[in-house]
Write a protein that holds these residues in place. Structure first.
Motif, PDB file in Angstrom:
ATOM      1  N   LEU A 124       0.847  -1.185   0.000  1.00 57.52           N
ATOM      2  CA  LEU A 124       0.000   0.000   0.000  1.00 57.52           C
ATOM      3  C   LEU A 124       0.886   1.240   0.000  1.00 57.52           C
ATOM      4  O   LEU A 124       1.764   1.380   0.854  1.00 57.52           O
ATOM      5  CB  LEU A 124      -0.907   0.009   1.238  1.00 57.52           C
ATOM      6  CG  LEU A 124      -1.825   1.219   1.385  1.00 57.52           C
ATOM      7  CD1 LEU A 124      -2.797   1.326   0.209  1.00 57.52           C
ATOM      8  CD2 LEU A 124      -2.574   1.145   2.714  1.00 57.52           C
ATOM      9  N   ASN A 125       0.656   2.115  -0.961  1.00 55.77           N
ATOM     10  CA  ASN A 125       1.393   3.369  -1.081  1.00 55.77           C
ATOM     11  C   ASN A 125       0.460   4.516  -0.747  1.00 55.77           C
ATOM     12  O   ASN A 125      -0.641   4.616  -1.303  1.00 55.77           O
ATOM     13  CB  ASN A 125       1.932   3.538  -2.502  1.00 55.77           C
ATOM     14  CG  ASN A 125       2.900   2.435  -2.858  1.00 55.77           C
ATOM     15  OD1 ASN A 125       4.035   2.452  -2.425  1.00 55.77           O
ATOM     16  ND2 ASN A 125       2.441   1.461  -3.618  1.00 55.77           N
ATOM     17  N   LEU A 126       0.900   5.373   0.178  1.00 54.73           N
ATOM     18  CA  LEU A 126       0.133   6.546   0.590  1.00 54.73           C
ATOM     19  C   LEU A 126       0.977   7.783   0.302  1.00 54.73           C
ATOM     20  O   LEU A 126       2.154   7.831   0.670  1.00 54.73           O
ATOM     21  CB  LEU A 126      -0.169   6.501   2.089  1.00 54.73           C
ATOM     22  CG  LEU A 126      -0.911   5.284   2.614  1.00 54.73           C
ATOM     23  CD1 LEU A 126      -0.897   5.264   4.135  1.00 54.73           C
ATOM     24  CD2 LEU A 126      -2.341   5.291   2.096  1.00 54.73           C
ATOM     25  N   SER A 127       0.399   8.768  -0.351  1.00 54.58           N
ATOM     26  CA  SER A 127       1.110  10.028  -0.579  1.00 54.58           C
ATOM     27  C   SER A 127       0.185  11.173  -0.210  1.00 54.58           C
ATOM     28  O   SER A 127      -1.020  11.130  -0.485  1.00 54.58           O
ATOM     29  CB  SER A 127       1.570  10.147  -2.028  1.00 54.58           C
ATOM     30  OG  SER A 127       0.471  10.101  -2.908  1.00 54.58           O
ATOM     31  N   ALA A 128       0.758  12.178   0.441  1.00 52.16           N
ATOM     32  CA  ALA A 128      -0.032  13.322   0.885  1.00 52.16           C
ATOM     33  C   ALA A 128       0.835  14.568   0.877  1.00 52.16           C
ATOM     34  O   ALA A 128       2.061  14.488   0.961  1.00 52.16           O
ATOM     35  CB  ALA A 128      -0.580  13.076   2.288  1.00 52.16           C
ATOM     36  N   SER A 129       0.154  15.707   0.800  1.00 56.98           N
ATOM     37  CA  SER A 129       0.861  16.974   0.806  1.00 56.98           C
ATOM     38  C   SER A 129       0.004  18.003   1.533  1.00 56.98           C
ATOM     39  O   SER A 129      -1.217  18.016   1.395  1.00 56.98           O
ATOM     40  CB  SER A 129       1.109  17.420  -0.640  1.00 56.98           C
ATOM     41  OG  SER A 129       1.889  18.575  -0.669  1.00 56.98           O
TER      42      SER A 129
END
Length: 173
Positions: A124-129
């Motif tokens: 699972l890949n999570l990306s946030a900004s």
């Protein structure tokens, strides 16, 4: 494994060992913690409140979780605890979509919005900004009771932090 199965497999009590450092490498920081991941039922009042706050219909939510932890961080063994609430909404492809994460600390009203993707490798890949940082996180299971996690957090003011966690399931509650 599909995304819902991945999240369901995350539920329970875990023990985590974490190592982190700034990039380029400087002083290493290590810590341990116990943490709990609880699956949230569709009619939960916090879920309904959070959906309303970001303009999502509750029936759009693929799943939601509450995570809380307590542990020791750094060389001074400073105690640390906290909790978050996260909800996930799939795109047309159920293996990817958006997520929202809130701190359950009443003094922090910010929400982090990001994207998730469960790859063919079952990671699972999570990306946030946000206005102040970006984060990339990757989680995968070596077996149902052993999970690995890496993350890189880049603060827009400059510093970058990388971490690796090895997480062992201690039980379902």
């Amino acid at each position: 494994m599909d995304f819902s199965d991945f999240i369901t497999q995350c539920a329970g009590k875990w023990f985590s060992q974490r190592t982190s450092h700034t990039i380029p490498p400087q002083a290493l920081e290590a810590g341990t913690s116990d943490f709990w991941i609880d699956l949230i039922e569709p009619g939960d009042s916090t879920l309904l409140e959070r959906c309303q706050s970001v303009g999502i219909a509750p029936e759009q939510v693929t799943c939601a979780i509450r995570t809380h932890w307590q542990g020791q961080v750094g060389t001074a063994n400073q105690p640390n605890s906290g909790a978050t609430f996260s909800l996930f909404v799939a795109n047309d492809d159920p293996q990817q979509g958006q997520f929202w994460r809130w701190s359950e600390d009443k003094s922090d009203t910010s929400v982090i919005q990001g994207h998730y993707h469960l790859g063919e490798d079952e990671a699972l890949n999570l990306s946030a900004s946000t206005d102040s940082l970006t984060s990339e996180e990757r989680l995968w299971f070596l077996n149902p009771n052993l999970r690995e996690r890496t993350s890189v957090v880049t603060h827009k003011a400059g510093p970058r932090y990388a971490s690796f966690c090895s997480e062992i399931r201690m039980g379902l509650k």
